[in-house]
Enzyme design. Sequence first.
Site, PDB file in Angstrom:
ATOM      1  N   HIS A  18      -7.133  -1.425  -4.907  1.00 16.70           N
ATOM      2  CA  HIS A  18      -6.142  -1.208  -3.842  1.00 16.70           C
ATOM      3  C   HIS A  18      -6.021  -2.236  -2.663  1.00 16.70           C
ATOM      4  O   HIS A  18      -4.948  -2.610  -2.458  1.00 16.70           O
ATOM      5  CB  HIS A  18      -6.398   0.230  -3.151  1.00 16.70           C
ATOM      6  CG  HIS A  18      -6.563   1.405  -3.953  1.00 16.70           C
ATOM      7  ND1 HIS A  18      -7.727   2.465  -3.872  1.00 16.70           N
ATOM      8  CD2 HIS A  18      -5.653   1.955  -4.752  1.00 16.70           C
ATOM      9  CE1 HIS A  18      -7.433   3.370  -4.704  1.00 16.70           C
ATOM     10  NE2 HIS A  18      -6.358   3.396  -5.274  1.00 16.70           N
ATOM     11  N   LYS A  42      -4.774  20.450  -4.283  1.00 20.44           N
ATOM     12  CA  LYS A  42      -5.438  19.624  -5.254  1.00 20.44           C
ATOM     13  C   LYS A  42      -6.871  19.422  -4.486  1.00 20.44           C
ATOM     14  O   LYS A  42      -6.881  19.151  -3.240  1.00 20.44           O
ATOM     15  CB  LYS A  42      -4.895  18.416  -5.430  1.00 20.44           C
ATOM     16  CG  LYS A  42      -4.344  18.386  -6.896  1.00 20.44           C
ATOM     17  CD  LYS A  42      -3.815  16.926  -7.046  1.00 20.44           C
ATOM     18  CE  LYS A  42      -3.783  16.229  -8.457  1.00 20.44           C
ATOM     19  NZ  LYS A  42      -2.971  15.215  -8.221  1.00 20.44           N
ATOM     20  N   ARG A  92      -2.240  -1.160 -13.772  1.00 21.42           N
ATOM     21  CA  ARG A  92      -3.406  -1.707 -14.393  1.00 21.42           C
ATOM     22  C   ARG A  92      -3.059  -1.748 -15.778  1.00 21.42           C
ATOM     23  O   ARG A  92      -2.550  -2.844 -16.267  1.00 21.42           O
ATOM     24  CB  ARG A  92      -4.433  -0.687 -14.170  1.00 21.42           C
ATOM     25  CG  ARG A  92      -5.037  -0.783 -12.807  1.00 21.42           C
ATOM     26  CD  ARG A  92      -5.911   0.244 -12.488  1.00 21.42           C
ATOM     27  NE  ARG A  92      -5.230   1.546 -12.305  1.00 21.42           N
ATOM     28  CZ  ARG A  92      -5.537   2.672 -11.697  1.00 21.42           C
ATOM     29  NH1 ARG A  92      -6.781   2.799 -11.412  1.00 21.42           N
ATOM     30  NH2 ARG A  92      -4.656   3.502 -11.783  1.00 21.42           N
ATOM     31  N   SER A 130     -10.241   5.036  -8.844  1.00 25.32           N
ATOM     32  CA  SER A 130     -10.880   5.816  -7.923  1.00 25.32           C
ATOM     33  C   SER A 130     -11.717   6.897  -8.468  1.00 25.32           C
ATOM     34  O   SER A 130     -12.867   7.427  -8.250  1.00 25.32           O
ATOM     35  CB  SER A 130     -10.129   6.710  -6.648  1.00 25.32           C
ATOM     36  OG  SER A 130      -9.371   5.599  -6.044  1.00 25.32           O
TER      37      SER A 130
HETATM   38  P1  ADP Z   1      -6.393   5.699  -8.654  1.00 29.72           P
HETATM   39  O1  ADP Z   1      -5.381   5.714  -9.689  1.00 29.72           O
HETATM   40  O2  ADP Z   1      -7.408   4.795  -8.721  1.00 29.72           O
HETATM   41  O3  ADP Z   1      -6.730   7.219  -8.529  1.00 29.72           O
HETATM   42  P2  ADP Z   1      -4.244   6.136  -6.334  1.00 29.72           P
HETATM   43  O4  ADP Z   1      -3.665   7.227  -7.048  1.00 29.72           O
HETATM   44  O5  ADP Z   1      -4.959   6.109  -5.215  1.00 29.72           O
HETATM   45  O6  ADP Z   1      -5.508   5.659  -7.245  1.00 29.72           O
HETATM   46  O7  ADP Z   1      -3.408   4.977  -6.893  1.00 29.72           O
HETATM   47  C1  ADP Z   1      -2.510   4.582  -5.804  1.00 29.72           C
HETATM   48  C2  ADP Z   1      -1.578   3.118  -6.447  1.00 29.72           C
HETATM   49  O8  ADP Z   1      -2.739   2.101  -6.718  1.00 29.72           O
HETATM   50  C3  ADP Z   1      -1.087   3.508  -7.951  1.00 29.72           C
HETATM   51  O9  ADP Z   1       0.081   2.685  -8.136  1.00 29.72           O
HETATM   52  C4  ADP Z   1      -2.376   2.901  -8.672  1.00 29.72           C
HETATM   53  O10 ADP Z   1      -1.864   2.425  -9.850  1.00 29.72           O
HETATM   54  C5  ADP Z   1      -2.719   1.497  -7.887  1.00 29.72           C
HETATM   55  N1  ADP Z   1      -3.863   1.335  -8.289  1.00 29.72           N
HETATM   56  C6  ADP Z   1      -5.027   1.986  -8.452  1.00 29.72           C
HETATM   57  N2  ADP Z   1      -6.272   1.057  -8.506  1.00 29.72           N
HETATM   58  C7  ADP Z   1      -5.586  -0.044  -8.973  1.00 29.72           C
HETATM   59  C8  ADP Z   1      -6.145  -1.303  -9.322  1.00 29.72           C
HETATM   60  N3  ADP Z   1      -7.601  -1.484  -9.798  1.00 29.72           N
HETATM   61  N4  ADP Z   1      -5.592  -2.377  -9.241  1.00 29.72           N
HETATM   62  C9  ADP Z   1      -4.153  -2.361  -9.051  1.00 29.72           C
HETATM   63  N5  ADP Z   1      -3.569  -1.117  -8.777  1.00 29.72           N
HETATM   64  C10 ADP Z   1      -4.247  -0.006  -8.888  1.00 29.72           C
END
Ligand code: ADP
Length: 163
Positions: A18, A42, A92, A130
């Site tokens: 992130h 959730k 990703r 995460s």
């Molecule tokens: P996760 O998918 O890790 O549970 P979130 O729902 O908090 O995380 O994701 C928020 C945004 O950040 C989404 O667009 C997700 O694709 C992106 N994201 C999460 N992890 C990464 C990463 N390692 N590299 C690039 N983008 C990421």
Amino acid sequence: MKKIAVYPGSFDPITNGHIDIITRALRMFDELIVLVAYNPVKTSLFTVEERMALIRDVLIRDEQRLHVDCSAGLLVDYVRSRGANVILRGLRAVSDFEYEFQMALINRRLNRDVETVFLMTGYQWFYTSSNLIKEAASLGGSVKGLVPDAVLAQLQAKYNHQK
Ligand code: ADP
């Protein structure tokens, strides 16, 4: 006109993946709002307040262009309420693509003035999510280097507490 983007996610917790997206986005936009988008029914490991505090804690404190907020409402409504017109998302693997594509299309249908912009992950963070981090940490695996030290400490505290 200022270019303001909203980066929504669960951030449960924030990871280096992130942070990479946020750092790069700050070069593209005048202001960036990191939005803890939550669903009250959730379950999550960290509360909304804990997630926001961690984001504030690990991101450049004197970066005036960065804001942290939370919302349980409709994303496009939040984006417009802040005078923004861009939703920022990270990509990703191919597996992210289908879901992200659907979300971008529904959000555009809900408000045609809001565009979703994607940034490709930095290759070091390709497998960082995460969920995987929580799973590894809950089983006692080391996730050092994948999350900031402050997050690492909080993960350890949560899982030690649960033992
Ligand atoms: P996760 O998918 O890790 O549970 P979130 O729902 O908090 O995380 O994701 C928020 C945004 O950040 C989404 O667009 C997700 O694709 C992106 N994201 C999460 N992890 C990464 C990463 N390692 N590299 C690039 N983008 C990421």
